[in-house]
Design a protein around this motif. Sequence first.
Motif, short mmCIF file in Angstrom:
data_model
loop_
_atom_site.label_atom_id
_atom_site.label_comp_id
_atom_site.label_asym_id
_atom_site.label_seq_id
_atom_site.Cartn_x
_atom_site.Cartn_y
_atom_site.Cartn_z
N ARG A 1 0.83 -1.19 0.00
CA ARG A 1 0.00 0.00 0.00
C ARG A 1 0.87 1.26 0.00
N ALA B 1 1.91 1.87 -3.49
CA ALA B 1 0.82 2.46 -4.27
C ALA B 1 0.66 3.94 -3.94
N SER B 2 0.84 4.29 -2.65
CA SER B 2 0.74 5.70 -2.26
C SER B 2 1.83 6.52 -2.94
N ALA C 1 0.82 6.96 -6.52
CA ALA C 1 -0.27 7.95 -6.59
C ALA C 1 0.30 9.37 -6.47
N GLU D 1 -1.10 16.61 -5.54
CA GLU D 1 -2.16 17.36 -4.87
C GLU D 1 -3.34 16.45 -4.54
N MET D 2 -3.76 15.64 -5.53
CA MET D 2 -4.89 14.75 -5.31
C MET D 2 -4.54 13.66 -4.30
N ALA D 3 -3.26 13.27 -4.24
CA ALA D 3 -2.83 12.29 -3.23
C ALA D 3 -3.13 12.84 -1.84
N GLN D 4 -2.88 14.13 -1.63
CA GLN D 4 -3.25 14.75 -0.35
C GLN D 4 -4.76 14.74 -0.20
N GLY D 5 -5.46 14.91 -1.32
CA GLY D 5 -6.92 14.97 -1.30
C GLY D 5 -7.57 13.64 -0.94
N VAL D 6 -6.83 12.53 -0.96
CA VAL D 6 -7.38 11.27 -0.46
C VAL D 6 -6.74 10.89 0.87
N GLY D 7 -6.06 11.86 1.50
CA GLY D 7 -5.58 11.64 2.86
C GLY D 7 -4.16 11.12 2.98
N ILE D 8 -3.43 11.08 1.87
CA ILE D 8 -2.03 10.61 1.96
C ILE D 8 -1.17 11.74 2.53
N ASN D 9 -0.38 11.43 3.54
CA ASN D 9 0.51 12.42 4.16
C ASN D 9 1.71 12.61 3.23
N PRO E 1 3.88 15.14 2.59
CA PRO E 1 5.18 15.61 3.10
C PRO E 1 5.99 14.49 3.77
N PHE F 1 -6.41 22.98 -0.94
CA PHE F 1 -5.48 23.00 -2.07
C PHE F 1 -4.99 24.43 -2.31
N PHE G 1 -4.33 16.84 3.51
CA PHE G 1 -4.48 15.48 4.01
C PHE G 1 -5.01 15.46 5.44
N VAL H 1 -8.76 15.83 5.19
CA VAL H 1 -9.34 14.54 4.79
C VAL H 1 -9.40 13.61 6.01
N PHE I 1 -5.94 8.15 -10.18
CA PHE I 1 -4.50 7.94 -10.36
C PHE I 1 -4.28 6.93 -11.49
N LEU J 1 -2.35 3.52 -11.03
CA LEU J 1 -2.86 2.57 -10.06
C LEU J 1 -4.06 1.83 -10.62
N VAL K 1 -5.45 3.18 -1.50
CA VAL K 1 -4.60 4.27 -0.99
C VAL K 1 -5.41 5.29 -0.21
N THR L 1 -12.22 7.28 2.41
CA THR L 1 -11.56 8.11 3.44
C THR L 1 -12.49 8.31 4.65
#
Lengths: 250, 231
Positions: A128, A131-132, A135, A141-149, A151, B50, B71, B74, B88, B91, B99, B146
């Motif tokens: 996983r 995959a993150s 992504a 930006e969208m990776a942050q938008g699904v909650g991926i940290n 930074p 954003f 994040f 979210v 994505f 993926l 993810v 999420t």
Amino acid sequence: MNLAHGSYFLLGGYVGLTTAARTKSFALALLSGSLAVALIGLGMERFFLRRLTRQSLPQVLLTMGFALVFQDLALLVWGGDPYNIAVPAFLAQSVQAGPVFVNFYRLFIIGVAFAVGVVLWLFLERTRAGASIRATVDDAEMAQGVGINVPLLSAGVFALGAFLAALGGVVGAGFIGVYPGLDFEVLPYAFVVVIIGGLGSFHGVVVGSLVVGLLDNFGKALFPELSYFTLFAPMALILALKPTGLFGKR
Amino acid sequence: MLSVQDIHSYYGDSHVLHGVSLTVAKGELVAILGRNGMGKTTLIRALIGFTPPREGRVVFKDRDVTSLPPFRAVEMGMGLVPQGRRIFPSLSVLENLKVAGNAKARWNLDRVFSLFPRLAARKAHAGDNLSGGEQQMLAIGRALMTNPDLLLLDEPTEGLAPMVVREVAKTLEGLRREGLSILLVEQSVPFATRIADRVHVLSRGRIVHSCSAAELLANEEVKSRHLGLGS
């Protein structure tokens, strides 16, 4: 864009060298060299590079500055003489296979490269976290938008890159040695591999490194007077025909 | 649930949102209607973080989230279905969902697949190898993974066939019945008025009209002036 990547290779080699001299352990040399440089990478990302996300030119300038600082620091600490890390006795022997002598250490290097490649591939494609990472490469930006940290993930990936460069440096120190100027000798190889393979593509790196390794060695052996030409001509050709590299998307 | 207080957003020097305020209560479905370029996407980008607003506050579950990284928003329970879906591409369908998943599994793969059986049939497909409708379902499923309490949707009907639009509408009505709060940004008046409790009309970065969905349908003046629907 990190011009200090060659410095990670060099510093890994030097830290490994010191550890090997103190502890007589090659395994500890590998571990300490890689981990020390991973920490340096983590610090560079956290306190400097994080401010320059997606700004290629400032990144180049900053990391070039770091590369020069690391070069002088290494000279200050380890001096200007070339060194070789003492490798374990069982890796230092050679065996004759028909007309050629095969050095075990060369086989060991190929084995390490293969193992690192397989483990990285499994990590990127089958976990996983992998995959993150993909992504985030696709759309940070969208990776942050699904909650991926993002930074935290970026820092981890950067430290992993530094870790692997330094691992290469320690392994290489048992073979080509470690000496001032090594950092800027290995850097072009890394860039040519990525440019030929394509940014952001794992398959690209595998193919790119095979192409570069074979071209460079056969080029130097068969046409020594052309040396760098056999390395950069294919790169120029690929840039002209497919600017994103063989497998790159951007 | 959500309270937006007088936010001003800019892209570079261009002032896009001029003091927008609105609220979404728990279990409510609120729609923002407006034509292209009126600031709808900017509003969604400001809420998720954003493009944080330069002035004003975004309060979510009684906490100021104005300058929180996306994040974190979210994690707190804002789910995003962005404009253009932004699946994505590297993926698979399954990975696109995974993810986004987290440990608090109120929503999990099984629930998303029973909501969208077509995604289950295509879970090994690459994310960019789907029809527009399937991509929209995946984008909604990914946001649900999420575990949101508030779902932000940016033009979910864009480029979809009428039959798929009806399916999306049914899905959103079902989610709202389960208690999810939804903020929807749309150009399509029939779609938004069919499912929304309340609507706001956004024009040149300001909310120029607020009313119930039924009232908007009857108000020809607002529709023709701000939404380009002549009668």
